[in-house]
Design a protein around this motif. Structure first.
Motif, PDB file in Angstrom:
ATOM      1  N   LEU A 253       3.131   1.599  -8.022  1.00 14.98           N
ATOM      2  CA  LEU A 253       1.751   1.408  -8.448  1.00 14.98           C
ATOM      3  C   LEU A 253       1.087   2.747  -8.775  1.00 14.98           C
ATOM      4  CD1 LEU A 253      -0.679  -0.393  -9.010  1.00 14.98           C
ATOM      5  CD2 LEU A 253      -1.232  -0.285  -6.573  1.00 14.98           C
ATOM      6  N   ALA A 254       1.303   3.754  -7.942  1.00 14.52           N
ATOM      7  CA  ALA A 254       0.710   5.066  -8.196  1.00 14.52           C
ATOM      8  C   ALA A 254       1.259   5.674  -9.487  1.00 14.52           C
ATOM      9  CB  ALA A 254       0.962   6.005  -7.016  1.00 14.52           C
TER      10      ALA A 254
ATOM     11  N   LYS B  81       2.418   3.997 -12.073  1.00 16.16           N
ATOM     12  CA  LYS B  81       1.842   3.211 -13.172  1.00 16.16           C
ATOM     13  C   LYS B  81       0.386   3.585 -13.415  1.00 16.16           C
ATOM     14  CE  LYS B  81       1.920  -0.013 -16.302  1.00 16.16           C
ATOM     15  NZ  LYS B  81       2.643   0.191 -17.547  1.00 16.16           N
ATOM     16  N   GLN B  82      -0.380   3.765 -12.355  1.00 15.97           N
ATOM     17  CA  GLN B  82      -1.783   4.143 -12.514  1.00 15.97           C
ATOM     18  C   GLN B  82      -1.919   5.509 -13.179  1.00 15.97           C
ATOM     19  OE1 GLN B  82      -2.940   3.632  -8.391  1.00 15.97           O
ATOM     20  NE2 GLN B  82      -4.017   1.722  -8.847  1.00 15.97           N
ATOM     21  N   ALA B  83      -1.062   6.446 -12.807  1.00 22.10           N
ATOM     22  CA  ALA B  83      -1.092   7.773 -13.426  1.00 22.10           C
ATOM     23  C   ALA B  83      -0.741   7.673 -14.911  1.00 22.10           C
ATOM     24  CB  ALA B  83      -0.125   8.718 -12.705  1.00 22.10           C
ATOM     25  N   GLU B  84       0.275   6.881 -15.227  1.00 25.09           N
ATOM     26  CA  GLU B  84       0.677   6.708 -16.629  1.00 25.09           C
ATOM     27  C   GLU B  84      -0.442   6.050 -17.434  1.00 25.09           C
ATOM     28  OE1 GLU B  84       2.545   4.533 -20.052  1.00 25.09           O
ATOM     29  OE2 GLU B  84       1.746   3.599 -18.252  1.00 25.09           O
ATOM     30  N   GLN B  85      -1.077   5.038 -16.870  1.00 23.38           N
ATOM     31  CA  GLN B  85      -2.167   4.354 -17.569  1.00 23.38           C
ATOM     32  C   GLN B  85      -3.365   5.275 -17.770  1.00 23.38           C
ATOM     33  OE1 GLN B  85      -2.596   0.808 -15.114  1.00 23.38           O
ATOM     34  NE2 GLN B  85      -1.592  -0.427 -16.688  1.00 23.38           N
ATOM     35  N   ALA B  86      -3.669   6.100 -16.789  1.00 20.67           N
ATOM     36  CA  ALA B  86      -4.780   7.043 -16.922  1.00 20.67           C
ATOM     37  C   ALA B  86      -4.494   8.058 -18.020  1.00 20.67           C
ATOM     38  CB  ALA B  86      -5.043   7.744 -15.586  1.00 20.67           C
TER      39      ALA B  86
ATOM     40  N   GLN C 223       0.819  -1.217   0.000  1.00 21.90           N
ATOM     41  CA  GLN C 223       0.000   0.000   0.000  1.00 21.90           C
ATOM     42  C   GLN C 223       0.855   1.271   0.000  1.00 21.90           C
ATOM     43  OE1 GLN C 223      -2.585  -0.354   3.386  1.00 21.90           O
ATOM     44  NE2 GLN C 223      -3.327  -2.358   2.765  1.00 21.90           N
TER      45      GLN C 223
END
Length: 156
Positions: free
Chosen positions: A24-25, A27-32, A19
């Motif tokens: 992960l954060a 990667k999530q920003a890049e994917q968004a 957590q």
């Protein structure tokens, strides 16, 4: 695991540590970002890597597949497919390099030149939405932090 440790290896280990991980954060920003750009470009029948190639060629024509792959952050194998698709759509023209006979150089066709401005306007709208989520100081801080992350991960 001691709760008072400062050791990142201990803090980030296991399900509780997951957590706290930054990867992960990021990667999530890049994917968004990529999903938003893909949606914006869909109406032009372009993928994000295709757009990246067109934008590069608008600035610097006569680029090799390897140069374009580096600029679009894709593998040379992926770029070969991207270039084939762009050529099939009539958006780029390719010709053999006069210097290196095995190297093909790409440039925008007239159709590609006409399309790249609209594609860039759509991509800029996505970037503007992200830009607007932060005040000027936050934007500079975020940019600096991301560049520091890149530097830390590229250390030998």
């Amino acid at each position: 695991m001691s709760s008072s440790t400062d050791d990142p290896a201990e803090l980030l280990a296991g399900p509780k540590g997951a957590q706290l991980r930054l990867g992960l954060a990021v990667k999530q920003a890049e994917q968004a970002m990529m999903a938003a750009k893909a949606e914006a470009l869909r109406g032009l029948d372009l993928t994000v890597p295709q757009y990246a190639v067109l934008l590069q060629l608008a600035d610097r024509p006569d680029r090799s597949g390897a140069q374009l792959a580096r600029g679009a952050a894709v593998t040379p194998q992926t770029m070969a497919g991207v270039l084939a698709n762009l050529e099939a759509k009539g958006l780029i023209e390719r010709q053999q390099s006069e210097v290196h006979g095995k190297v093909m150089l790409s440039r925008l066709s007239e159709t590609g030149r006409a399309l790249v401005a609209e594609a860039d306007a759509r991509a800029v709208a996505v970037e503007a939405a992200l830009w607007s989520a932060f005040d000027p100081a936050e934007r500079e801080q975020l940019r600096a932090l991301l560049l520091r992350a890149v530097s830390a991960l590229q250390q030998p």
